[in-house]
Design a protein around this motif. Structure first.
Motif, PDB file in Angstrom:
ATOM      1  N   GLY A 171      54.937  11.868 -29.201  1.00  0.00           N
ATOM      2  CA  GLY A 171      54.838  11.182 -27.917  1.00  0.00           C
ATOM      3  C   GLY A 171      55.359   9.758 -27.938  1.00  0.00           C
ATOM      4  N   GLU A 172      55.820   9.274 -29.083  1.00  0.00           N
ATOM      5  CA  GLU A 172      56.359   7.900 -29.135  1.00  0.00           C
ATOM      6  C   GLU A 172      57.662   7.844 -28.328  1.00  0.00           C
ATOM      7  OE1 GLU A 172      56.856   5.011 -32.853  1.00  0.00           O
ATOM      8  OE2 GLU A 172      58.695   6.149 -32.552  1.00  0.00           O
ATOM      9  N   THR A 173      57.675   7.032 -27.296  1.00  0.00           N
ATOM     10  CA  THR A 173      58.883   6.913 -26.477  1.00  0.00           C
ATOM     11  C   THR A 173      59.772   5.811 -27.033  1.00  0.00           C
ATOM     12  OG1 THR A 173      57.892   5.228 -25.078  1.00  0.00           O
ATOM     13  CG2 THR A 173      57.561   7.525 -24.393  1.00  0.00           C
ATOM     14  N   GLU A 174      60.968   5.745 -26.460  1.00  0.00           N
ATOM     15  CA  GLU A 174      61.902   4.680 -26.857  1.00  0.00           C
ATOM     16  C   GLU A 174      61.268   3.313 -26.596  1.00  0.00           C
ATOM     17  OE1 GLU A 174      65.039   3.532 -28.801  1.00  0.00           O
ATOM     18  OE2 GLU A 174      64.660   5.664 -28.414  1.00  0.00           O
ATOM     19  N   SER A 175      60.492   3.243 -25.502  1.00  0.00           N
ATOM     20  CA  SER A 175      59.875   1.956 -25.180  1.00  0.00           C
ATOM     21  C   SER A 175      58.726   1.629 -26.144  1.00  0.00           C
ATOM     22  CB  SER A 175      59.454   1.976 -23.707  1.00  0.00           C
ATOM     23  OG  SER A 175      58.189   1.430 -23.538  1.00  0.00           O
ATOM     24  N   THR A 213      50.300  -0.197 -28.013  1.00  0.00           N
ATOM     25  CA  THR A 213      48.881   0.104 -27.804  1.00  0.00           C
ATOM     26  C   THR A 213      48.691   1.559 -27.383  1.00  0.00           C
ATOM     27  OG1 THR A 213      48.332  -2.174 -27.289  1.00  0.00           O
ATOM     28  CG2 THR A 213      46.858  -0.500 -26.393  1.00  0.00           C
ATOM     29  N   ARG A 214      49.636   2.063 -26.602  1.00  0.00           N
ATOM     30  CA  ARG A 214      49.534   3.454 -26.156  1.00  0.00           C
ATOM     31  C   ARG A 214      49.587   4.406 -27.360  1.00  0.00           C
ATOM     32  NH1 ARG A 214      52.209   7.940 -24.127  1.00  0.00           N
ATOM     33  NH2 ARG A 214      54.025   7.391 -25.397  1.00  0.00           N
ATOM     34  N   VAL A 215      50.504   4.143 -28.277  1.00  0.00           N
ATOM     35  CA  VAL A 215      50.603   4.983 -29.477  1.00  0.00           C
ATOM     36  C   VAL A 215      49.391   4.779 -30.378  1.00  0.00           C
ATOM     37  CG1 VAL A 215      51.942   5.430 -31.584  1.00  0.00           C
ATOM     38  CG2 VAL A 215      53.123   5.110 -29.392  1.00  0.00           C
ATOM     39  N   LEU A 216      48.940   3.531 -30.514  1.00  0.00           N
ATOM     40  CA  LEU A 216      47.765   3.253 -31.359  1.00  0.00           C
ATOM     41  C   LEU A 216      46.557   4.039 -30.861  1.00  0.00           C
ATOM     42  CD1 LEU A 216      48.195  -0.589 -31.897  1.00  0.00           C
ATOM     43  CD2 LEU A 216      48.412   1.207 -33.636  1.00  0.00           C
ATOM     44  N   GLU A 217      46.457   4.135 -29.548  1.00  0.00           N
ATOM     45  CA  GLU A 217      45.349   4.889 -28.974  1.00  0.00           C
ATOM     46  C   GLU A 217      45.482   6.375 -29.318  1.00  0.00           C
ATOM     47  OE1 GLU A 217      44.072   5.248 -24.466  1.00  0.00           O
ATOM     48  OE2 GLU A 217      44.299   3.165 -25.135  1.00  0.00           O
ATOM     49  N   HIS A 220      56.152  16.267 -30.028  1.00  0.00           N
ATOM     50  CA  HIS A 220      56.641  16.130 -31.407  1.00  0.00           C
ATOM     51  C   HIS A 220      58.137  15.808 -31.377  1.00  0.00           C
ATOM     52  CE1 HIS A 220      53.189  17.090 -34.046  1.00  0.00           C
ATOM     53  NE2 HIS A 220      52.696  17.472 -32.878  1.00  0.00           N
ATOM     54  N   ILE A 221      58.539  14.913 -32.249  1.00  0.00           N
ATOM     55  CA  ILE A 221      59.889  14.344 -32.187  1.00  0.00           C
ATOM     56  C   ILE A 221      60.758  14.958 -33.280  1.00  0.00           C
ATOM     57  CG2 ILE A 221      61.135  12.149 -32.556  1.00  0.00           C
ATOM     58  CD1 ILE A 221      58.780  10.800 -31.075  1.00  0.00           C
ATOM     59  N   PRO A 222      61.990  15.365 -32.918  1.00  0.00           N
ATOM     60  CA  PRO A 222      62.861  16.007 -33.914  1.00  0.00           C
ATOM     61  C   PRO A 222      63.169  15.064 -35.078  1.00  0.00           C
ATOM     62  CG  PRO A 222      63.831  16.106 -31.707  1.00  0.00           C
ATOM     63  CD  PRO A 222      62.623  15.238 -31.600  1.00  0.00           C
TER      64      PRO A 222
END
Ligand code: 5AD
Ligand code: SF4
Length: 435
Positions: free
Chosen positions: A306-310, A265-269, A346-348
Motif C-alpha cells: 500500500g505504499e504509494t509514490e507519495s 504516518t499513513r504507512v507507519l499506521e 502488495h508491490i511488485p
C-alpha cells in the motif's frame, strides 16, 4: 572427542546467542572446528527476517544431503527453527535437532538426546519467563562484548517475524546485567554493547524496577569500560532520559540506532509502529538537542503493502529532515504469520527495487556531505583490526563510523583507543592520521 561447527546468520542477538551456545557446547566437552566437513555436530543459527535470509539455511542444508553428511548430526537453531518447527525435518530429513532461541536453556538436555541417537528432537515452546544465561560464553571479539539485557519482543509490527520467533519480552535483573558488565571489564573488554530486540523497553524485574535509561546510566559507570553502546531502540519507548544519560557520561557512545521504517504516518499506521512521522522527528530533536554530537542511524523498509509514490516521497524527505549518519534499507519481504500478509496493495519486486535504489542514492549523497564535515576533526577510535589489503588499521569512532589509518611501527594496535585526525571522507568510512 566430539567436534562441532556453528554458522550464524542474522542480527547481533543471534551472534551473541551463538556465543552462548558455543559456551554450552564447550562445557559438554565439544571442540570447535573450522569447517562443517570436519565436524561431528553441525549447527546453523538461522535468521528469518527476510526471505533471502531464510533461503540461506535451506541452501546450506542442501549441501549435506545424506551422502556427504554421513555420520554427522545436524541442528537448526534460531528464528527459522522456531518459525518452521517440525517442517524442517520434512524439508531436510538429515536434521535431528530443531530449537528456537526461547528454548536454549534446554540445549544441554536436547543435545544429550541427540547424542543418544534421538531423531527429530525439538525445543519449540515460546512459553518461557527465562532469558538464556550460560556459565560459559565464548565471545568472538576480544575487545567488544555483547551483553543481553532483554529478549523477545512485545510489539507487533505488521511485517515482522520476531514476535513469532523470539517470544514475548523478558528483561534480565539489573544486578545480573551489571555484574556481567563488571566481569567483562575485569576480563579486559574495552566496550560492551547492550542488546535487545527492543532494548529500551527494558523493565527491571527486580524491586529496583529500573527503566532502560537507569540501566544504561549505571552500565556506563562500570569501572574499566571505555565504551558502552546499545541496540536496538524502538521510537515508541525512546525517552529523553536516554539522551540525558548520554549527555552526562562520555563512556556512553554518542550514537543512537532508531529504526523509523517509513517517513509516512499513513504507512507507519499500517505497519502498526505506534508512532507518527512527527513523533519520530520529536525524538530526533531530543537527540540532536544533546550537548554531545550524537550520531543517528536507522532502518527503512521500502515497498510496504500500500505504499504509494507519495508515501515513498515522505520517506525521502525524512532522510533530509532527520540527517541520518547511516541507513540500513530493505525491500519489504512478505513473512509467514505476519499481519501484513493480509494487507492489500502488495508491490511488485521491480518497483520495490526501484524505490530502494532511489533511497540509497539519496542517502549516499547525505552521508558524503555529513562525513566530509568531519575532515580536520580528531576522533578517538577503538582499533578493531588490520586490513592487509590497504595496509591500514581499522578503527571505529564512538559515533560508530569506520575510521581507517596508517601507523608507522609494526606493533599491534588492536584493542587500543587512539586519537586519529580525519583527513578524507567517503560515503561509508573515513581515513585519517594517527596523532
Ligand atoms: N521485510 C523487510 N525488512 C524487514 N525488516 C524487518 N522485517 C522485515 C520484512 N518483513 C527490517 C526492519 C528492521 C530490520 C532489522 O529489518 O527495517 O528494523
Ligand atoms: Fe533475524 Fe530477527 Fe531473528 Fe535476529 S531476531 S535472527 S534479525 S529474524
Amino acid at each position: 572427542m566430539k567436534r562441532f561447527y556453528i554458522e550464524t546468520f542474522g542480527c547481533q542477538m543471534n551472534v551473541h546467542d551463538s556465543e552462548k551456545v558455543v559456551g554450552t557446547l564447550l562445557a559438554r566437552g565439544y571442540q570447535p572446528v573450522d569447517s562443517a566437513a570436519e565436524a561431528d555436530l553441525v549447527l546453523y543459527n538461522t535468521c528469518s527476517i527476510r526471505d533471502k535470509a531464510e533461503q540461506k539455511v535451506f541452501s546450506r542444508l542442501q549441501q549435506f544431503k545424506r551422502e556427504n553428511g554421513q555420520g554427522k548430526l545436524f541442528g537448526v537453531l534460531g528464528c527459522v527453527a522456531q518459525q518452521e518447527g517440525e517442517r524442517i525435518f520434512e524439508r531436510a530429513p538429515h536434521v535431528s535437532l530443531v530449537c528456537g532461541s526461547a528454548s536454549y536453556n534446554r540445549l544441554p538436555e536436547l543435545l544429550r538426546e541427540v547424542e543418544n541417537g534421538g531423531r527429530r528432537v525439538t525445543g519449540l515452546s515460546l512459553e518461557t519467563e527465562e532469558t538464556f544465561e550460560t556459565p560459559v560464553t565464548r565471545r568472538d571479539n576480544p575487545h567488544r562484548a555483547y551483553l543481553t539485557v532483554i529478549e523477545g519482543c512485545d510489539k507487533s509490527c505488521a511485517y515482522c517475524v520476531v514476535p513469532f520467533t523470539r517470544g514475548h519480552e523478558r528483561s534480565r535483573a539489573s544486578e545480573s546485567v551489571l555484574a556481567e558488565a563488571r566481569e567483562l571489564a575485569q576480563a579486559g573488554y574495552s566496550e560492551i554493547q547492550l542488546l535487545g530486540q527492543n532494548v529500551n523497553s527494558y523493565r527491571d524485574p527486580s524491586p529496583a524496577g529500573w527503566d532502560f535509561a537507569a540501566l544504561l546510566d549505571a552500565a556506563g559507570r562500570t569501572p574499566g569500560l571505555r565504551r558502552v553502546r546499545f541496540t536496538t531502540s524502538h521510537p515508541r519507548d525512546f525517552s529523553p532520559r536516554i539522551v540525558d544519560a548520554i549527555d552526562r557520561n562520555p563512556v556512553l557512545c554518542n550514537h543512537v540506532h532508531l529504526p523509523v521504517q517509513s517517513g509516512s504516518t499513513r504507512v507507519l499506521e499500517r505497519m502498526r509502529r505506534q508512532y507518527t512521522r512527527e513523533d519520530y522527528l520529536e525524538r530526533v530533536a531530543w537527540i540532536k538537542g544533546s550537548r554531545r554530537d550524537i550520531a543517528l542511524s536507522t532502518d527503512i523498509i521500502v515497498g510496504f503493502p500500500g505504499e504509494t509514490e507519495s508515501d515513498f516521497g515522505e520517506t525521502l524527505s525524512l532522510l533530509d529532515e532527520a540527517g541520518f549518519d547511516s541507513v540500513f534499507s530493505f525491500k519489504y519481504s512478505a513473512r509467514p504469520n505476519t499481519p501484513a500478509l493480509a494487507l492489500s496493495g502488495h508491490i511488485p519486486d521491480p518497483e520495490k527495487g526501484r524505490r530502494l535504489a532511489i533511497l540509497q542514492e539519496r542517502q549516499r549523497a547525505i552521508q558524503i556531505r555529513r562525513n566530509a564535515a568531519l575532515i580536520g576533526r580528531v576522533e578517538e577510535v577503538l582499533v578493531e583490526g588490520f586490513n592487509a589489503a590497504t595496509g591500514q588499521w581499522i578503527g571505529r569512532t564512538a559515533q560508530n563510523r569506520i575510521l581507517n589509518f596508517a601507523a608507522r611501527d609494526g606493533a599491534t594496535l588492536a584493542g587500543a583507543c587512539l586519537p586519529v585526525r580525519v583527513t578524507r571522507a567517503g560515503p561509508n568510512s573515513l581515513v585519517g592520521d594517527l596523532i
